[in-house]
Design a protein around this motif. Structure first.
Motif, PDB file in Angstrom:
ATOM      1  N   GLN A 109     -65.335  -4.810  50.973  1.00 48.43           N
ATOM      2  CA  GLN A 109     -65.296  -3.177  50.100  1.00 48.43           C
ATOM      3  C   GLN A 109     -63.728  -2.769  49.584  1.00 48.43           C
ATOM      4  OE1 GLN A 109     -65.749  -0.012  51.437  1.00 48.43           O
ATOM      5  NE2 GLN A 109     -67.588  -0.401  51.912  1.00 48.43           N
ATOM      6  N   GLY A 110     -62.965  -4.241  49.513  1.00 45.64           N
ATOM      7  CA  GLY A 110     -61.769  -4.419  49.498  1.00 45.64           C
ATOM      8  C   GLY A 110     -60.644  -4.542  49.749  1.00 45.64           C
ATOM      9  N   MET A 111     -60.460  -4.725  51.220  1.00 42.58           N
ATOM     10  CA  MET A 111     -59.939  -4.194  51.452  1.00 42.58           C
ATOM     11  C   MET A 111     -58.360  -5.464  51.107  1.00 42.58           C
ATOM     12  SD  MET A 111     -58.840  -3.949  56.088  1.00 42.58           S
ATOM     13  CE  MET A 111     -58.870  -5.606  56.334  1.00 42.58           C
ATOM     14  N   GLY A 112     -57.286  -4.767  50.844  1.00 44.07           N
ATOM     15  CA  GLY A 112     -56.172  -6.373  50.498  1.00 44.07           C
ATOM     16  C   GLY A 112     -55.053  -5.711  52.131  1.00 44.07           C
ATOM     17  N   PHE A 113     -53.904  -7.498  52.156  1.00 39.92           N
ATOM     18  CA  PHE A 113     -53.787  -7.364  52.990  1.00 39.92           C
ATOM     19  C   PHE A 113     -52.245  -6.213  53.553  1.00 39.92           C
ATOM     20  CE2 PHE A 113     -48.861  -8.678  55.043  1.00 39.92           C
ATOM     21  CZ  PHE A 113     -49.208  -8.660  56.126  1.00 39.92           C
ATOM     22  N   ALA A 114     -51.821  -5.939  54.772  1.00 46.81           N
ATOM     23  CA  ALA A 114     -51.061  -4.598  54.521  1.00 46.81           C
ATOM     24  C   ALA A 114     -50.359  -4.234  55.671  1.00 46.81           C
ATOM     25  CB  ALA A 114     -51.530  -3.070  54.815  1.00 46.81           C
ATOM     26  N   MET A 115     -49.062  -3.918  56.378  1.00 53.08           N
ATOM     27  CA  MET A 115     -48.756  -4.543  57.373  1.00 53.08           C
ATOM     28  C   MET A 115     -50.097  -3.744  58.535  1.00 53.08           C
ATOM     29  SD  MET A 115     -45.978  -6.311  57.499  1.00 53.08           S
ATOM     30  CE  MET A 115     -45.085  -5.932  59.187  1.00 53.08           C
ATOM     31  N   VAL A 118     -33.798  -2.366  52.091  1.00 57.50           N
ATOM     32  CA  VAL A 118     -34.717  -1.972  53.867  1.00 57.50           C
ATOM     33  C   VAL A 118     -34.493  -0.176  53.363  1.00 57.50           C
ATOM     34  CG1 VAL A 118     -33.295  -3.943  55.083  1.00 57.50           C
ATOM     35  CG2 VAL A 118     -32.175  -0.861  54.340  1.00 57.50           C
ATOM     36  N   ARG A 119     -34.784   0.171  52.248  1.00 62.92           N
ATOM     37  CA  ARG A 119     -34.862   1.925  52.117  1.00 62.92           C
ATOM     38  C   ARG A 119     -36.329   2.685  52.476  1.00 62.92           C
ATOM     39  NH1 ARG A 119     -33.257   6.495  50.473  1.00 62.92           N
ATOM     40  NH2 ARG A 119     -34.700   7.910  49.322  1.00 62.92           N
ATOM     41  N   ALA A 179     -41.013   0.029  47.513  1.00 62.32           N
ATOM     42  CA  ALA A 179     -41.503   1.611  47.720  1.00 62.32           C
ATOM     43  C   ALA A 179     -43.218   1.875  47.307  1.00 62.32           C
ATOM     44  CB  ALA A 179     -40.745   2.542  46.373  1.00 62.32           C
ATOM     45  N   PRO A 180     -43.425   3.030  48.543  1.00 64.49           N
ATOM     46  CA  PRO A 180     -44.953   2.977  48.451  1.00 64.49           C
ATOM     47  C   PRO A 180     -45.608   3.557  46.980  1.00 64.49           C
ATOM     48  CG  PRO A 180     -43.918   4.070  49.896  1.00 64.49           C
ATOM     49  CD  PRO A 180     -42.931   3.386  49.685  1.00 64.49           C
ATOM     50  N   ARG A 181     -46.457   3.114  46.800  1.00 61.34           N
ATOM     51  CA  ARG A 181     -47.130   3.799  45.806  1.00 61.34           C
ATOM     52  C   ARG A 181     -47.601   5.225  45.687  1.00 61.34           C
ATOM     53  NH1 ARG A 181     -50.959  -1.153  43.219  1.00 61.34           N
ATOM     54  NH2 ARG A 181     -48.601  -3.014  43.419  1.00 61.34           N
ATOM     55  N   ALA A 231     -41.196   4.935  37.583  1.00 63.12           N
ATOM     56  CA  ALA A 231     -42.123   4.053  37.197  1.00 63.12           C
ATOM     57  C   ALA A 231     -41.389   2.789  38.048  1.00 63.12           C
ATOM     58  CB  ALA A 231     -42.622   3.014  36.060  1.00 63.12           C
ATOM     59  N   GLY A 232     -39.888   2.576  38.368  1.00 62.93           N
ATOM     60  CA  GLY A 232     -39.394   1.900  39.412  1.00 62.93           C
ATOM     61  C   GLY A 232     -38.214   0.772  38.625  1.00 62.93           C
TER      62      GLY A 232
END
Length: 383
Positions: A313-319, A33-34, A381-383, A13-14
């Motif tokens: 359709q709900g695309m959110g921001f990502a790199m 930076v991990r 960390a990526p989900r 859960a972080g």
């Protein structure tokens, strides 16, 4: 494996520190930076192309060159900062770095390191010289071009090698991201001619120019191999996942950059290669550039349509949103080259229109990235 019925542990859960991160001075920075992957170099590329593309626009806008120089300085700052952060990543998180290399979705982004070095180096010679002088600009570009080219050629071999012998890829997983390592030599091909006039006359100049032509061929043929797989995946398996939809713009990279490259060959060839080959490059700039840029505009329309659909359709921001920048910028520089070699106002207008699109995309990506950094979401960390 955690199922829906199983609660997440505190570590999953972080809520507890990552025990793989060593306790060292500056622990917070090291921890941050991990999960900093090679995809972050796309922000450097996307920023640098705003400067170089703006400097070549066939219009006279007061203050534009100064603004482009400021953006180049920003790209240089980003490059230095990111190189330092990635050095920390490789020093303290080698397990994660190796995992990136073995991940078929991440490994292709190692081509972005090469293109970031090349893009900033080219910008140094085009606009940075206004502030640091031509001799210093040539020296900086020489270092960045050499390093970027060597890294790009290595990535063009190493990443496909890993895809064959280590990655396990299903037929429906073909992605435009696969183009990243093989388009890096094309960036070298397009920016190398800028250094030709600064070499001694004779064989050194001709060798560099023909080496750029060879890298043009490496990238172009590899692109011809990859593109059918990418389009076949779209047709047979449907749209990309929402977060990956912006990567459709990556297809514009080899198209716009190859158009830019042939224009640069034509600019540099007179007095460098013997006749009639120097005139042949001028013919190639138009006879190759016009149809390829035409296909790039077709793909741009398709990518925009797919992006609008994904956004609804709900695309959110990502790199991945940085894919809206550098590939479009290569189309700007390609249109600028065609405007020079044909003299047609249509290509001048196209270059300006595409540059407006580039500025819009860069502004959105830069603002959203800054917000994501300040909140810490993009480094989590990526989900």
């Amino acid at each position: 494996m955690v199922t829906a019925a199983q609660p997440l542990s505190a570590h999953q859960a972080g809520t507890v520190p990552d025990t793989k991160t060593p306790r060292v001075p500056g622990h917070r920075v090291v921890t941050a930076v991990r999960h900093l992957g090679p995809n972050w170099y796309a922000s450097v590329m996307g920023t640098a192309i705003v400067a170089t593309a703006g400097a070549g626009l066939p219009v006279d806008v007061p203050g534009l060159r100064t603004a482009c120089t400021v953006v180049w300085a920003l790209s240089l700052t980003l490059l230095v900062s990111l190189l330092a952060a990635r050095a920390l990543h490789w020093t303290y998180h080698r397990d994660q770095a190796r995992a990136h290399l073995l991940d078929p979705a991440v490994a292709p982004f190692y081509g972005c390191l090469s293109m970031a070095l090349l893009a900033v180096g080219g910008g140094t010679l085009l606009v940075g010289r206004d502030w640091i002088g031509t001799p210093a600009a040539v020296a900086v570009d020489t270092v960045l071009f050499t390093a970027g080219t060597l890294i790009g050629l290595a990535a063009a071999v190493a990443v496909p090698y890993l895809m064959v012998v280590r990655h396990r890829i299903e037929p429906g997983q073909a992605s435009p991201v696969w183009l990243l390592p093989i388009v890096a030599p094309m960036v070298s091909a397009a920016l190398g001619p800028l250094l030709v006039p600064h070499l001694p006359a004779g064989q050194p100049r001709e060798t560099l120019l023909l080496a750029c032509v060879a890298m043009f061929g490496i990238s172009l043929v590899a692109t011809f191999v990859m593109l059918p797989m990418i389009f076949a995946r779209l047709v047979t398996s449907g749209p990309l996942p929402l977060a990956l939809t912006p990567t459709l713009f990556l297809v514009l990279g080899p198209l716009g950059q190859s158009t830019t490259a042939v224009g640069k060959f034509a600019d540099a060839a007179p007095g460098v290669v013997p006749a009639p080959y120097d005139q042949g490059f001028a013919l190639l700039a138009v006879l190759y550039g016009v149809p390829v840029l035409g296909f790039a505009l077709l793909w741009l329309a398709l990518a925009v349509a797919m992006t609008v659909r994904a956004r609804r359709q709900g695309m959110g921001f990502a790199m991945t949103w940085w894919a809206f920048t550098f590939p479009v910028g290569t189309c700007v520089t390609g249109a600028e080259g065609l405007a020079r070699h044909t003299g047609l106002p249509a290509f001048q207008a196209l270059a300006v229109a595409l540059y407006v699109l580039l500025l819009t995309a860069w502004s959105v990506a830069a603002v959203r990235t800054t917000h994501g950094l300040l909140t810490g979401r993009l480094l989590a960390a990526p989900r």
